[in-house]
Design an enzyme around this catalytic site. Structure first.
Site, PDB file in Angstrom:
ATOM      1  N   CYS A 113      -1.605  -2.706  -3.823  1.00 57.76           N
ATOM      2  CA  CYS A 113      -1.510  -4.133  -3.463  1.00 57.76           C
ATOM      3  C   CYS A 113      -2.080  -4.866  -4.486  1.00 57.76           C
ATOM      4  O   CYS A 113      -1.754  -6.163  -4.607  1.00 57.76           O
ATOM      5  CB  CYS A 113      -1.644  -4.513  -2.228  1.00 57.76           C
ATOM      6  SG  CYS A 113      -3.198  -4.174  -1.395  1.00 57.76           S
ATOM      7  N   GLU A 140       6.876  -6.426  -6.318  1.00 57.04           N
ATOM      8  CA  GLU A 140       5.868  -5.210  -6.293  1.00 57.04           C
ATOM      9  C   GLU A 140       6.121  -4.174  -7.156  1.00 57.04           C
ATOM     10  O   GLU A 140       7.048  -3.346  -6.480  1.00 57.04           O
ATOM     11  CB  GLU A 140       5.113  -4.902  -5.196  1.00 57.04           C
ATOM     12  CG  GLU A 140       3.875  -5.760  -4.514  1.00 57.04           C
ATOM     13  CD  GLU A 140       3.194  -5.196  -3.611  1.00 57.04           C
ATOM     14  OE1 GLU A 140       3.490  -4.783  -2.503  1.00 57.04           O
ATOM     15  OE2 GLU A 140       1.873  -4.921  -3.472  1.00 57.04           O
ATOM     16  N   ARG A 174      -5.261   2.017 -11.763  1.00 53.50           N
ATOM     17  CA  ARG A 174      -5.727   2.856 -10.633  1.00 53.50           C
ATOM     18  C   ARG A 174      -4.736   3.029  -9.914  1.00 53.50           C
ATOM     19  O   ARG A 174      -3.640   2.247  -9.392  1.00 53.50           O
ATOM     20  CB  ARG A 174      -6.864   1.712 -10.117  1.00 53.50           C
ATOM     21  CG  ARG A 174      -7.444   2.109  -8.856  1.00 53.50           C
ATOM     22  CD  ARG A 174      -8.432   0.957  -8.458  1.00 53.50           C
ATOM     23  NE  ARG A 174      -9.061   1.429  -7.027  1.00 53.50           N
ATOM     24  CZ  ARG A 174      -9.099   0.743  -6.167  1.00 53.50           C
ATOM     25  NH1 ARG A 174      -8.436  -0.418  -6.016  1.00 53.50           N
ATOM     26  NH2 ARG A 174      -9.557   0.954  -5.056  1.00 53.50           N
ATOM     27  N   GLU A 206      -2.699  -7.077   6.004  1.00 50.86           N
ATOM     28  CA  GLU A 206      -3.101  -6.755   4.518  1.00 50.86           C
ATOM     29  C   GLU A 206      -1.652  -6.465   4.028  1.00 50.86           C
ATOM     30  O   GLU A 206      -1.241  -5.427   3.827  1.00 50.86           O
ATOM     31  CB  GLU A 206      -4.111  -5.627   4.079  1.00 50.86           C
ATOM     32  CG  GLU A 206      -5.599  -5.873   4.858  1.00 50.86           C
ATOM     33  CD  GLU A 206      -6.242  -7.235   4.038  1.00 50.86           C
ATOM     34  OE1 GLU A 206      -5.755  -7.659   3.060  1.00 50.86           O
ATOM     35  OE2 GLU A 206      -7.207  -7.607   4.640  1.00 50.86           O
ATOM     36  N   LEU A 207      -0.907  -7.269   3.231  1.00 50.87           N
ATOM     37  CA  LEU A 207       0.348  -7.233   2.820  1.00 50.87           C
ATOM     38  C   LEU A 207       0.586  -7.081   1.588  1.00 50.87           C
ATOM     39  O   LEU A 207      -0.684  -6.841   0.645  1.00 50.87           O
ATOM     40  CB  LEU A 207       1.292  -8.193   3.525  1.00 50.87           C
ATOM     41  CG  LEU A 207       1.090  -8.462   4.896  1.00 50.87           C
ATOM     42  CD1 LEU A 207       1.982  -9.460   5.552  1.00 50.87           C
ATOM     43  CD2 LEU A 207       1.408  -7.096   5.906  1.00 50.87           C
ATOM     44  N   SER A 230     -12.032  -4.336  -5.053  1.00 50.62           N
ATOM     45  CA  SER A 230     -12.162  -3.822  -3.889  1.00 50.62           C
ATOM     46  C   SER A 230     -13.741  -3.343  -3.635  1.00 50.62           C
ATOM     47  O   SER A 230     -14.128  -2.343  -4.559  1.00 50.62           O
ATOM     48  CB  SER A 230     -11.304  -2.688  -3.668  1.00 50.62           C
ATOM     49  OG  SER A 230     -10.089  -3.412  -3.833  1.00 50.62           O
ATOM     50  N   GLY A 289       0.301  -2.815   4.591  1.00 51.70           N
ATOM     51  CA  GLY A 289       1.593  -2.324   4.171  1.00 51.70           C
ATOM     52  C   GLY A 289       2.341  -3.497   3.509  1.00 51.70           C
ATOM     53  O   GLY A 289       1.789  -4.411   3.331  1.00 51.70           O
ATOM     54  N   SER A 290       3.663  -3.244   3.561  1.00 58.49           N
ATOM     55  CA  SER A 290       4.569  -4.052   2.989  1.00 58.49           C
ATOM     56  C   SER A 290       4.615  -5.642   3.834  1.00 58.49           C
ATOM     57  O   SER A 290       4.604  -5.594   5.252  1.00 58.49           O
ATOM     58  CB  SER A 290       5.777  -3.710   2.916  1.00 58.49           C
ATOM     59  OG  SER A 290       6.465  -3.423   4.160  1.00 58.49           O
ATOM     60  N   LYS A 350      -1.810   4.935  13.608  1.00 56.88           N
ATOM     61  CA  LYS A 350      -0.631   5.653  12.981  1.00 56.88           C
ATOM     62  C   LYS A 350      -0.619   5.525  11.690  1.00 56.88           C
ATOM     63  O   LYS A 350      -0.568   4.753  10.951  1.00 56.88           O
ATOM     64  CB  LYS A 350       0.883   4.971  13.425  1.00 56.88           C
ATOM     65  CG  LYS A 350       1.792   5.809  13.099  1.00 56.88           C
ATOM     66  CD  LYS A 350       3.158   5.150  12.655  1.00 56.88           C
ATOM     67  CE  LYS A 350       3.191   4.657  11.386  1.00 56.88           C
ATOM     68  NZ  LYS A 350       3.356   5.651  10.488  1.00 56.88           N
ATOM     69  N   PRO A 351      -1.019   6.646  10.803  1.00 51.19           N
ATOM     70  CA  PRO A 351      -1.106   6.578   9.460  1.00 51.19           C
ATOM     71  C   PRO A 351       0.239   6.705   8.801  1.00 51.19           C
ATOM     72  O   PRO A 351       1.348   7.099   9.721  1.00 51.19           O
ATOM     73  CB  PRO A 351      -2.029   8.009   9.341  1.00 51.19           C
ATOM     74  CG  PRO A 351      -1.952   8.800  10.495  1.00 51.19           C
ATOM     75  CD  PRO A 351      -1.596   8.203  11.656  1.00 51.19           C
ATOM     76  N   ALA A 352       0.366   6.591   7.448  1.00 50.63           N
ATOM     77  CA  ALA A 352       1.632   6.790   7.144  1.00 50.63           C
ATOM     78  C   ALA A 352       2.090   8.309   7.028  1.00 50.63           C
ATOM     79  O   ALA A 352       1.573   9.097   6.856  1.00 50.63           O
ATOM     80  CB  ALA A 352       1.518   6.349   5.488  1.00 50.63           C
TER      81      ALA A 352
HETATM   82  P1  ADP Z   1       5.101   0.844   2.058  1.00 45.92           P
HETATM   83  O1  ADP Z   1       5.900   0.022   1.300  1.00 45.92           O
HETATM   84  O2  ADP Z   1       3.542   0.905   1.475  1.00 45.92           O
HETATM   85  O3  ADP Z   1       5.238   2.250   2.356  1.00 45.92           O
HETATM   86  P2  ADP Z   1       5.345   0.023   4.713  1.00 45.92           P
HETATM   87  O4  ADP Z   1       5.038  -1.340   5.310  1.00 45.92           O
HETATM   88  O5  ADP Z   1       6.753   0.519   4.655  1.00 45.92           O
HETATM   89  O6  ADP Z   1       4.689  -0.061   3.294  1.00 45.92           O
HETATM   90  O7  ADP Z   1       4.551   1.251   5.489  1.00 45.92           O
HETATM   91  C1  ADP Z   1       2.996   1.002   5.887  1.00 45.92           C
HETATM   92  C2  ADP Z   1       3.199   1.557   7.319  1.00 45.92           C
HETATM   93  O8  ADP Z   1       4.053   0.822   8.346  1.00 45.92           O
HETATM   94  C3  ADP Z   1       3.329   2.953   7.284  1.00 45.92           C
HETATM   95  O9  ADP Z   1       2.397   3.616   8.116  1.00 45.92           O
HETATM   96  C4  ADP Z   1       4.784   2.853   7.822  1.00 45.92           C
HETATM   97  O10 ADP Z   1       5.184   4.190   8.637  1.00 45.92           O
HETATM   98  C5  ADP Z   1       4.530   1.922   8.974  1.00 45.92           C
HETATM   99  N1  ADP Z   1       6.020   1.156   9.150  1.00 45.92           N
HETATM  100  C6  ADP Z   1       7.152   1.213   8.641  1.00 45.92           C
HETATM  101  N2  ADP Z   1       8.047   0.523   9.370  1.00 45.92           N
HETATM  102  C7  ADP Z   1       7.527  -0.086  10.441  1.00 45.92           C
HETATM  103  C8  ADP Z   1       8.133  -0.325  11.447  1.00 45.92           C
HETATM  104  N3  ADP Z   1       9.102  -0.824  11.616  1.00 45.92           N
HETATM  105  N4  ADP Z   1       7.199  -0.649  12.679  1.00 45.92           N
HETATM  106  C9  ADP Z   1       5.947  -0.205  12.551  1.00 45.92           C
HETATM  107  N5  ADP Z   1       5.209   0.406  11.306  1.00 45.92           N
HETATM  108  C10 ADP Z   1       5.986   0.715  10.394  1.00 45.92           C
END
Ligand code: ADP
Length: 484
Positions: free
Chosen positions: A291, A388, A285, A257-258, A448, A235-236, A181-183
């Protein structure tokens, strides 16, 4: 129709069991260009139902894929590498349109992301194993490695190609199937990458992709399916914790990778030109949306004015604009929420006593732009010292003793990367050891690359991506005891 759809041959569907298709409900969601607010495409809005189809496909494909030979997997990765490189301009244009980074940086990301495909094509044929004996000599121990099984991959928007490539490549090399699942903010680059894997001959069902505007409704069914054996997330930290809780239910292998809160430390003896160059890379960059971005600058008091002055001059000279235009060096932030966050953090620091050397505002007009900014005298209790920033803001604080610099640098729940600038070997090694991080940039603002084990400690994550050990995240060790 979007001006991009023809020349860039955009894929906008779900990819399940080797075929492109619409979401079951026929729903779509828009993808916006953050420089212009133009809707550049609509992408399939996958639901829980689509998620189930995808994980079932990955589950079905695993047994056959486990039997593929290392050379077959290596060849697929190598063909994908060649195709990504051949498509550099197209992929970079898609990335810039949906994410905002300047074209030159987007091309750089294509090259960086492609390297993971080449690296893991080389690793696929070197998985190996081990062979030893028990200490009393009575048993032979033969150690083999097997694919973990179907993997859930979830990626962020800031490096739309490289983050996917860094997960998909080792999973393919190891023989794992995937649901990806991409963003939601940047699905188009990921879908283009997936199409390249199809062209490279990846068998159907090995890589399944569901784009969605509702992440949880797709990812949660994967986590609870009992089919997926691993989650690899970038992600976060907040979302990482949610996924770790879900992973606990089925005891899934987890790579995380948070977030980061990187300190950038400049010692009194540092080569200032080198430190400013490093600062520009570590801060700017990707518009600071990384991150690994330097979040807190700690500079020895004897050089802090000179360093901040030079940095401020370089930052003020950067050309901000639409990343698709020639000469642009800094693109827009990804969305309104990111821009609001940066504005709030800067306002808070200024209220608490920070001074603005350059920037500190957003330009007029459309696009989520923010001016490259240098803040000095940033107090320790400013929110940006523990958040961040994810934007083009350098926050500089002076230190007097090196112990104080280490203490301030480590005073955070995160531990991804730290940067140290010094010409003194002894101090360099001392700081590398003392920093509570997974990676150290010593006289460099870039850490990286595909050969390096990327990852953090503390709340920055679990596991490593890339390098010799990157493939281990997707392998289980099994040993057979043979009576001797
Ligand atoms: P950012 O702050 O970099 O957007 P997120 O952690 O919100 O970081 O998002 C990173 C990825 O995690 C995205 O693909 C986003 O859609 C996905 N994501 C966000 N919320 C959830 C969740 N509750 N469950 C699974 N994936 C999620």
């Amino acid at each position: 129709m979007s001006p991009f759809s023809d020349p860039l041959a955009l894929q906008t569907g779900l990819f399940i069991d080797g075929a492109w298709r619409n979401a079951t409900a026929g729903a779509t969601f828009p993808v916006e260009n953050p420089a212009t607010h133009e809707v550049i495409a609509r992408v399939a809005d996958g639901s829980a139902e689509d998620a189930v189809l995808a994980i079932e496909a990955a589950g079905r494909a695993q047994a056959e894929w486990s039997k593929s030979t290392p050379r077959e997997r290596a060849d697929i990765l190598r063909r994908a590498f060649d195709l990504v490189i051949a498509n550099t301009d197209r992929l970079a244009a898609i990335m810039t349109a949906e994410m905002g980074k300047p074209l030159a940086e987007a091309r750089g990301e294509v090259a960086y992301g492609a390297e993971f495909l080449r690296w893991f094509s080389e690793e696929a044929v070197r998985i190996g194993g081990d062979n030893t004996t028990s200490v009393d000599g009575s048993t032979r121990i033969v150690i083999t490695k097997e694919p973990v099984g179907p993997c859930v991959l979830v990626t962020p928007w800031n490096f739309p190609l490289a983050m996917g490539a860094r997960k998909i490549a080792p999973a393919i090399a190891a023989g794992c199937t995937m649901v990806f699942k991409p963003a939601e903010l940047t699905p188009l680059t990921s879908l283009a990458l997936v199409d390249i894997f199809k062209q490279a001959g990846l068998p159907g069902g090995v890589l399944n992709v569901v784009t969605t505007s509702s992440a949880a409704s797709v990812v949660e069914p994967w986590m609870s399916s009992g089919i997926a054996r691993k989650i690899s997330f970038t992600g976060s930290t907040e979302v990482g914790k949610i996924l770790l809780r879900q992973a606990a239910e089925n005891v899934m292998r987890s790579s995380m990778e948070l977030g980061g809160n990187a300190p950038f430390i400049v010692l009194a003896d540092a080569d200032l030109e080198r430190a400013v160059d490093g600062a520009m890379k570590a801060k700017m960059r990707n518009m600071g949306e990384a991150c690994t971005a330097a979040n807190r600058f700690f500079v020895h008091r004897s050089i802090v004015d000179e360093f901040s002055g030079k940095l401020s001059k370089r930052m003020s000279e950067l050309r901000v604009g639409n990343g698709a235009l020639d000469g642009t060096e800094v693109g827009p932030l990804i969305e309104q929420a990111g821009l609001d966050k940066v504005e709030t953090l800067v306002a808070d620091a200024v209220l608490k006593g920070a001074r603005v050397l350059t920037g500190g505002s957003r330009p007029e007009g459309p696009g989520y732009f923010y001016a490259p900014t240098v803040l000095v005298d940033v107090p320790a209790d400013s929110k940006l010292m523990d958040t961040e920033i994810f934007g083009p803001v350098a926050a500089v604080t002076a230190f007097d003793s090196e112990d104080e610099a280490v203490r301030m640098a480590n005073d955070t729940a995160w531990g991804l990367v730290g940067y140290v600038f010094t010409e003194n070997m002894d101090k360099a090694l001392r700081f590398s050891k003392a920093l509570e991080v997974g990676m150290v940039g010593l006289n460099t603002g870039l850490v990286s690359n595909s050969a390096a084990p990327f990852g953090g400690i503390k709340q920055s994550g679990l596991g490593r991506e890339g390098g010799k050990i990157g493939i281990d995240e997707f392998l289980e060790y099994k040993y057979t005891a043979i009576a001797g």
